[in-house]
Design a protein around this motif. Structure first.
Motif, PDB file in Angstrom:
ATOM      1  N   TYR A 147       6.588   9.208   6.199  1.00 51.85           N
ATOM      2  CA  TYR A 147       7.010   9.312   4.796  1.00 51.85           C
ATOM      3  C   TYR A 147       5.963   8.628   3.929  1.00 51.85           C
ATOM      4  O   TYR A 147       5.591   7.475   4.170  1.00 51.85           O
ATOM      5  N   LYS A 148       5.472   9.358   2.921  1.00 50.93           N
ATOM      6  CA  LYS A 148       4.556   8.811   1.938  1.00 50.93           C
ATOM      7  C   LYS A 148       5.176   8.988   0.561  1.00 50.93           C
ATOM      8  O   LYS A 148       5.513  10.099   0.172  1.00 50.93           O
ATOM      9  N   PRO A 149       5.340   7.900  -0.174  1.00 50.49           N
ATOM     10  CA  PRO A 149       6.072   7.984  -1.438  1.00 50.49           C
ATOM     11  C   PRO A 149       5.271   8.690  -2.520  1.00 50.49           C
ATOM     12  O   PRO A 149       4.037   8.676  -2.523  1.00 50.49           O
ATOM     13  N   SER A 150       6.005   9.298  -3.433  1.00 49.31           N
ATOM     14  CA  SER A 150       5.377   9.916  -4.607  1.00 49.31           C
ATOM     15  C   SER A 150       5.343   8.962  -5.788  1.00 49.31           C
ATOM     16  O   SER A 150       4.686   9.244  -6.786  1.00 49.31           O
ATOM     17  N   THR A 151       6.051   7.845  -5.703  1.00 48.26           N
ATOM     18  CA  THR A 151       6.049   6.827  -6.743  1.00 48.26           C
ATOM     19  C   THR A 151       5.617   5.503  -6.134  1.00 48.26           C
ATOM     20  O   THR A 151       5.732   5.287  -4.928  1.00 48.26           O
ATOM     21  N   LYS A 152       5.154   4.595  -6.972  1.00 50.20           N
ATOM     22  CA  LYS A 152       4.669   3.308  -6.491  1.00 50.20           C
ATOM     23  C   LYS A 152       5.857   2.416  -6.131  1.00 50.20           C
ATOM     24  O   LYS A 152       6.707   2.126  -6.972  1.00 50.20           O
ATOM     25  N   ASN A 153       5.922   1.999  -4.887  1.00 46.91           N
ATOM     26  CA  ASN A 153       7.002   1.137  -4.430  1.00 46.91           C
ATOM     27  C   ASN A 153       6.553   0.397  -3.181  1.00 46.91           C
ATOM     28  O   ASN A 153       5.442   0.624  -2.670  1.00 46.91           O
ATOM     29  N   ALA A 154       7.403  -0.481  -2.698  1.00 46.66           N
ATOM     30  CA  ALA A 154       7.132  -1.251  -1.484  1.00 46.66           C
ATOM     31  C   ALA A 154       8.389  -1.295  -0.640  1.00 46.66           C
ATOM     32  O   ALA A 154       9.502  -1.411  -1.162  1.00 46.66           O
ATOM     33  N   VAL A 155       8.218  -1.183   0.676  1.00 45.46           N
ATOM     34  CA  VAL A 155       9.326  -1.299   1.626  1.00 45.46           C
ATOM     35  C   VAL A 155       9.242  -2.688   2.253  1.00 45.46           C
ATOM     36  O   VAL A 155       8.241  -3.039   2.872  1.00 45.46           O
ATOM     37  N   TYR A 156      10.323  -3.464   2.087  1.00 43.40           N
ATOM     38  CA  TYR A 156      10.320  -4.836   2.567  1.00 43.40           C
ATOM     39  C   TYR A 156      11.177  -5.047   3.806  1.00 43.40           C
ATOM     40  O   TYR A 156      10.988  -6.026   4.519  1.00 43.40           O
ATOM     41  N   CYS A 157      12.118  -4.148   4.046  1.00 43.23           N
ATOM     42  CA  CYS A 157      12.988  -4.366   5.184  1.00 43.23           C
ATOM     43  C   CYS A 157      13.610  -3.046   5.614  1.00 43.23           C
ATOM     44  O   CYS A 157      13.870  -2.166   4.775  1.00 43.23           O
ATOM     45  N   LEU A 158      13.855  -2.892   6.923  1.00 38.97           N
ATOM     46  CA  LEU A 158      14.480  -1.711   7.502  1.00 38.97           C
ATOM     47  C   LEU A 158      15.542  -2.161   8.501  1.00 38.97           C
ATOM     48  O   LEU A 158      15.400  -3.202   9.149  1.00 38.97           O
ATOM     49  N   ALA A 159      16.593  -1.335   8.634  1.00 43.50           N
ATOM     50  CA  ALA A 159      17.638  -1.634   9.614  1.00 43.50           C
ATOM     51  C   ALA A 159      18.377  -0.355   9.969  1.00 43.50           C
ATOM     52  O   ALA A 159      18.797   0.391   9.074  1.00 43.50           O
ATOM     53  N   PHE A 160      18.524  -0.092  11.276  1.00 40.82           N
ATOM     54  CA  PHE A 160      19.322   1.037  11.756  1.00 40.82           C
ATOM     55  C   PHE A 160      20.765   0.581  11.958  1.00 40.82           C
ATOM     56  O   PHE A 160      21.018  -0.499  12.499  1.00 40.82           O
ATOM     57  N   SER A 161      21.717   1.417  11.556  1.00 41.00           N
ATOM     58  CA  SER A 161      23.119   1.140  11.814  1.00 41.00           C
ATOM     59  C   SER A 161      23.432   1.420  13.278  1.00 41.00           C
ATOM     60  O   SER A 161      23.068   2.465  13.817  1.00 41.00           O
ATOM     61  N   GLU A 162      24.136   0.495  13.929  1.00 43.72           N
ATOM     62  CA  GLU A 162      24.520   0.691  15.319  1.00 43.72           C
ATOM     63  C   GLU A 162      25.642   1.704  15.462  1.00 43.72           C
ATOM     64  O   GLU A 162      25.859   2.237  16.553  1.00 43.72           O
ATOM     65  N   ILE A 163      26.368   1.985  14.394  1.00 42.34           N
ATOM     66  CA  ILE A 163      27.493   2.905  14.456  1.00 42.34           C
ATOM     67  C   ILE A 163      27.055   4.330  14.172  1.00 42.34           C
ATOM     68  O   ILE A 163      27.378   5.266  14.911  1.00 42.34           O
ATOM     69  N   THR A 164      26.325   4.534  13.079  1.00 44.04           N
ATOM     70  CA  THR A 164      25.944   5.882  12.660  1.00 44.04           C
ATOM     71  C   THR A 164      24.474   6.200  12.884  1.00 44.04           C
ATOM     72  O   THR A 164      24.077   7.351  12.764  1.00 44.04           O
ATOM     73  N   ALA A 165      23.645   5.191  13.184  1.00 45.91           N
ATOM     74  CA  ALA A 165      22.192   5.350  13.338  1.00 45.91           C
ATOM     75  C   ALA A 165      21.536   5.778  12.032  1.00 45.91           C
ATOM     76  O   ALA A 165      20.416   6.295  12.045  1.00 45.91           O
ATOM     77  N   GLU A 166      22.199   5.557  10.892  1.00 47.09           N
ATOM     78  CA  GLU A 166      21.547   5.771   9.599  1.00 47.09           C
ATOM     79  C   GLU A 166      20.540   4.653   9.353  1.00 47.09           C
ATOM     80  O   GLU A 166      20.755   3.512   9.772  1.00 47.09           O
ATOM     81  N   LEU A 167      19.464   4.978   8.676  1.00 49.57           N
ATOM     82  CA  LEU A 167      18.417   4.010   8.395  1.00 49.57           C
ATOM     83  C   LEU A 167      18.624   3.428   7.002  1.00 49.57           C
ATOM     84  O   LEU A 167      18.683   4.167   6.011  1.00 49.57           O
ATOM     85  N   VAL A 168      18.732   2.101   6.919  1.00 49.24           N
ATOM     86  CA  VAL A 168      18.886   1.406   5.645  1.00 49.24           C
ATOM     87  C   VAL A 168      17.532   0.819   5.270  1.00 49.24           C
ATOM     88  O   VAL A 168      16.900   0.126   6.074  1.00 49.24           O
ATOM     89  N   THR A 169      17.074   1.102   4.054  1.00 46.90           N
ATOM     90  CA  THR A 169      15.760   0.663   3.593  1.00 46.90           C
ATOM     91  C   THR A 169      15.911  -0.177   2.343  1.00 46.90           C
ATOM     92  O   THR A 169      16.762   0.084   1.492  1.00 46.90           O
ATOM     93  N   SER A 170      15.065  -1.191   2.233  1.00 46.11           N
ATOM     94  CA  SER A 170      14.989  -2.030   1.044  1.00 46.11           C
ATOM     95  C   SER A 170      13.717  -1.678   0.292  1.00 46.11           C
ATOM     96  O   SER A 170      12.614  -2.003   0.731  1.00 46.11           O
ATOM     97  N   HIS A 171      13.871  -0.990  -0.852  1.00 45.63           N
ATOM     98  CA  HIS A 171      12.737  -0.557  -1.662  1.00 45.63           C
ATOM     99  C   HIS A 171      12.619  -1.408  -2.916  1.00 45.63           C
ATOM    100  O   HIS A 171      13.626  -1.713  -3.564  1.00 45.63           O
ATOM    101  N   PHE A 172      11.388  -1.764  -3.248  1.00 41.80           N
ATOM    102  CA  PHE A 172      11.095  -2.460  -4.501  1.00 41.80           C
ATOM    103  C   PHE A 172      10.194  -1.547  -5.317  1.00 41.80           C
ATOM    104  O   PHE A 172       9.062  -1.251  -4.922  1.00 41.80           O
ATOM    105  N   LEU A 173      10.702  -1.072  -6.433  1.00 44.46           N
ATOM    106  CA  LEU A 173      10.013  -0.060  -7.225  1.00 44.46           C
ATOM    107  C   LEU A 173       9.169  -0.699  -8.313  1.00 44.46           C
ATOM    108  O   LEU A 173       9.536  -1.723  -8.895  1.00 44.46           O
ATOM    109  N   TYR A 174       8.024  -0.065  -8.607  1.00 44.10           N
ATOM    110  CA  TYR A 174       7.101  -0.543  -9.623  1.00 44.10           C
ATOM    111  C   TYR A 174       6.922   0.525 -10.697  1.00 44.10           C
ATOM    112  O   TYR A 174       7.134   1.719 -10.470  1.00 44.10           O
TER     113      TYR A 174
END
Length: 453
Positions: A334-361
């Motif tokens: 994944y390459k963003p189209s807007t300026k941002n930063a990813v600081y943290c990631l976590a997969f859910s053990e129940i659904t396996a959905e990916l949770v992302t922490s984005h900081f937008l500029y």
């Protein structure tokens, strides 16, 4: 066949025949429901917007359109409203991109925070790991002069004196807490609130001015892998076993270790540092298995709960990559189209959905705009989002013991707990908790225990 049956079949065949005009199709074969659906819903656009620009309500609307199309036998691959032939094409279900095994939610579930706690003097820095949520339901947070334990069920608070903390981490069963400061490392017993190794003060490695900045426990034992601000990585257990894994392996020892994370089956552990390099090591021998160059410093490391060799990386350039570590290949990027930063990631053990922490500029002024949390079913599909609730960078995403809640914390000195999924949903088949330990993994973990101890 009798003469009467032959005449009947000829008559039916003649009645089904229809003369075609070059400009006006026969109305006999028109499906008006399907034609109305094609006019109302435009499916000509094939491009998917960036995940940061998607509306979380688009996913439920897409599910409704898919259900409606299935009822009227609509074919998404066909643009014909007035067909010239009498054969109606069969309905083809929408095929969404699947990058990893996941059971995404059908509609947004995360609402307002379940609890909001104040973290005064919380030293939230990029290269330290000062917050964790253990299996005993205690949230540990390192403040100025102590580590405070807070029980999310009873609201009981336990202070542990540990000034100038640099890293903390609960062990897999949540009964022991690893703490590191500038001059020592300790393992605390949660029942007595006293350190187990009180008789001596241990140092991480032999380098000067060394302090542990990242740590993770082996999923099936009492072994820790630690990384320090001098760039060294050490395997250590309670029996005194100690090994520097990156010594003499052509790995720089001058950059602070930012994150360390074990795979769910314990076969690998990954480490990242300020030098935009992520290393994957084998366990328990500590050999360098894979070296990954990222576009920026990487703090987000997340292993998939079922596909144990799948490692997701997120860096401060906003890019994300899903690696299959076992065969050293990239599954998706994944390459963003807007300026941002990813600081943290976590997969859910129940659904396996990916949770992302984005900081937008702001792309023009390069100033911060907002920080948001996104729940992804793939790198091109957002199924839930939290925005407008964070005043600064979110550096921590921590799961509750049952996986139904997630805690966020960052530079705004605030801890917020969110209901990620309802307790009642777990009992349903679509949200059945994933079993991590296959029989093969259990045997392998026992082997690891024997070797490391």
């Amino acid at each position: 066949m009798t003469k009467r049956k032959v005449l009947r079949k000829l008559k039916e065949r003649k009645s089904n025949e229809c003369s075609y005009d070059r400009f006006i199709p026969p109305r006999k074969f028109i499906d008006f429901d399907q034609s109305y659906y094609s006019v109302i819903y435009d499916h000509s656009s094939k491009t998917t917007p960036d995940i940061l620009l998607q509306d979380i309500n688009d996913w439920p609307a897409c599910n409704y359109k898919s259900y409606l199309a299935r009822l009227i036998n609509y074919d998404f691959n066909s643009n014909h409203i007035l067909p010239f032939n009498s054969k109606l094409e069969k309905f083809n279900k929408i095929n969404h991109t699947i990058h990893w095994s996941v059971k995404p939610r059908q509609k947004p579930m995360i609402g307002t925070p379940w609890a909001v706690l104040d973290l005064p003097n919380f030293m939230s820095t990029f290269d330290r790991n000062l917050l964790d949520w253990g299996k005993s339901n205690y949230i540990a947070a390192a403040l100025w002069d102590s580590v405070y334990l807070w029980n999310s069920l009873t609201s009981k608070t336990i202070p542990i004196p540990n000034p100038t903390s640099t890293a903390i981490r609960w062990n897999p069963d949540g009964l022991s807490l690893f703490t590191a400061s500038r001059d020592s490392i300790k393992i605390w017993d949660i029942e007595t609130s006293k350190p187990k190794n009180n008789d001596h003060t241990q140092r991480h490695c032999t380098q000067i001015s060394c302090s542990v900045t990242a740590v993770d426990w082996f999923p099936y034992g009492h072994t820790q892998v630690m990384g320090c601000n001098r760039g060294s990585i050490v395997i250590f257990n309670e029996d005194g076993y100690k090994k520097i894994v990156n010594q003499g392996q052509d790995v720089s020892l001058h950059h602070s270790i930012v994150s360390i994370s074990f795979s769910c089956n314990g076969r690998y552990f990954a480490s990242s540092s300020f030098d935009s390099l992520v290393n994957v090591w084998t366990f328990p021998d500590g050999l360098l298995y894979l070296k990954i160059r990222t576009l920026g410093s990487t703090r987000g490391l997340a292993w998939h709960p079922v596909q144990h060799s799948y490692l997701c990386l997120g860096d401060i350039s906003g890019s994300m990559a899903l690696w299959n570590v076992s065969n050293r290949t990239i599954v998706a990027q994944y390459k963003p189209s807007t300026k941002n930063a990813v600081y943290c990631l976590a997969f859910s053990e129940i659904t396996a959905e990916l949770v992302t922490s984005h900081f937008l500029y702001n792309g023009l002024t390069n100033h911060s705009v907002k920080s948001e949390l996104n729940v992804l079913a793939s790198f091109d599909r957002v199924v839930d989002r939290i925005e407008g609730q964070f005043d600064d960078v979110m550096l921590y995403l921590k799961w509750s013991p049952d996986g139904t809640q997630i805690a966020t914390a960052g530079a705004d000195e605030t801890l917020q707990i969110w209901n990620f999924i309802s307790q009642s949903k777990i009992t349903k088949k679509s949200y059945r908790k994933i079993n991590h330990q296959s029989s093969k993994d259990i045997c392998l973990s026992e082997k690891f225990k024997h070797i490391i101890r």
